[in-house]
Design a protein around this motif. Sequence first.
Motif, PDB file in Angstrom:
ATOM      1  N   THR A 104       1.285  -1.894   0.470  1.00 60.70           N
ATOM      2  CA  THR A 104      -0.206  -0.112   0.256  1.00 60.70           C
ATOM      3  C   THR A 104       0.878   1.129  -0.005  1.00 60.70           C
ATOM      4  O   THR A 104       1.862   1.054   0.782  1.00 60.70           O
ATOM      5  N   MET A 105       0.581   2.323  -0.690  1.00 59.09           N
ATOM      6  CA  MET A 105       0.708   3.341  -0.833  1.00 59.09           C
ATOM      7  C   MET A 105       0.002   4.703  -0.647  1.00 59.09           C
ATOM      8  O   MET A 105      -0.928   4.582  -1.318  1.00 59.09           O
ATOM      9  N   GLU A 106       0.766   5.177   0.808  1.00 59.58           N
ATOM     10  CA  GLU A 106      -0.675   6.201   0.952  1.00 59.58           C
ATOM     11  C   GLU A 106       0.333   7.168   0.475  1.00 59.58           C
ATOM     12  O   GLU A 106       1.364   7.944   1.151  1.00 59.58           O
ATOM     13  N   LEU A 107      -0.434   8.255   0.035  1.00 61.29           N
ATOM     14  CA  LEU A 107       0.058   9.808  -0.011  1.00 61.29           C
ATOM     15  C   LEU A 107      -1.020  11.329   0.581  1.00 61.29           C
ATOM     16  O   LEU A 107      -1.636  11.335   0.675  1.00 61.29           O
ATOM     17  N   VAL A 108       0.344  11.438   2.020  1.00 64.45           N
ATOM     18  CA  VAL A 108      -0.899  12.519   2.279  1.00 64.45           C
ATOM     19  C   VAL A 108       0.057  13.715   2.386  1.00 64.45           C
ATOM     20  O   VAL A 108       1.555  13.898   2.604  1.00 64.45           O
ATOM     21  N   PRO A 109      -0.573  14.439   2.172  1.00 60.71           N
ATOM     22  CA  PRO A 109      -0.430  15.969   2.070  1.00 60.71           C
ATOM     23  C   PRO A 109      -0.184  16.592   3.339  1.00 60.71           C
ATOM     24  O   PRO A 109      -0.448  16.108   4.603  1.00 60.71           O
ATOM     25  N   VAL A 110       1.542  17.155   3.672  1.00 59.93           N
ATOM     26  CA  VAL A 110       1.816  17.300   5.058  1.00 59.93           C
ATOM     27  C   VAL A 110       2.468  19.152   4.908  1.00 59.93           C
ATOM     28  O   VAL A 110       2.955  19.435   3.508  1.00 59.93           O
ATOM     29  N   PRO A 111       2.254  20.266   5.667  1.00 59.87           N
ATOM     30  CA  PRO A 111       3.299  21.289   5.320  1.00 59.87           C
ATOM     31  C   PRO A 111       4.771  20.600   4.658  1.00 59.87           C
ATOM     32  O   PRO A 111       5.286  20.473   4.828  1.00 59.87           O
ATOM     33  N   GLY A 112       4.705  21.617   3.131  1.00 54.29           N
ATOM     34  CA  GLY A 112       6.232  21.439   2.538  1.00 54.29           C
ATOM     35  C   GLY A 112       6.183  20.605   1.878  1.00 54.29           C
ATOM     36  O   GLY A 112       6.955  20.145   1.050  1.00 54.29           O
ATOM     37  N   GLY A 113       5.413  19.713   1.472  1.00 52.09           N
ATOM     38  CA  GLY A 113       4.676  18.797   0.353  1.00 52.09           C
ATOM     39  C   GLY A 113       3.940  17.658   0.942  1.00 52.09           C
ATOM     40  O   GLY A 113       2.789  17.855   1.250  1.00 52.09           O
ATOM     41  N   THR A 114       4.594  16.087   0.592  1.00 52.28           N
ATOM     42  CA  THR A 114       3.667  15.250  -0.037  1.00 52.28           C
ATOM     43  C   THR A 114       4.689  13.857   1.491  1.00 52.28           C
ATOM     44  O   THR A 114       4.925  13.737   1.024  1.00 52.28           O
ATOM     45  N   LEU A 115       3.426  13.319   2.084  1.00 50.29           N
ATOM     46  CA  LEU A 115       4.243  11.885   2.941  1.00 50.29           C
ATOM     47  C   LEU A 115       3.935  10.855   2.168  1.00 50.29           C
ATOM     48  O   LEU A 115       2.400  10.462   2.141  1.00 50.29           O
TER      49      LEU A 115
END
Length: 153
Positions: A104-115
Amino acid sequence: MTPAVIHDDFTIERTYPTTAARVFRALSDPAKKRRWFAEGEGFVVDSYTLDFQVGGFERTRFRFGDGPPMTNDTVYLDIVPEQRLVFAYWMTVAGAPLSSSLGTMELVPVPGGTLLRFTEHTAYLDGNDGSAARKQGSLELLEALARELDAHP
């Protein structure tokens, strides 16, 4: 005698200083994905295809240097654009089963980019515990993804 199956799982988190849309494109665009996923230093790519859709396959035929032929076959089980991928893949070396995995790859917006949070559950089929090598290889692939994002905006 059939070797015992060895199970392992791990999660790696890596933040990229860009949008989830750009990271997702690097995961879904065949030319971009081939560059960072299949064309690493020392690898010879015999063939690579990507049909990026639910039920679609990604197939890589490769060798490391003069080593035996290897395969990596992936089927995409769930795709939520710019948010999540769920896939199953299996690998062989010289035609012999090596491993089967659920990732599984999850993309989570975070300050300064994407986790990017990558979780893998693996069954090693050859009787050898490949856990450390698989995690190291995954770390190297996520670093290659960073280079792709830097080099090809």
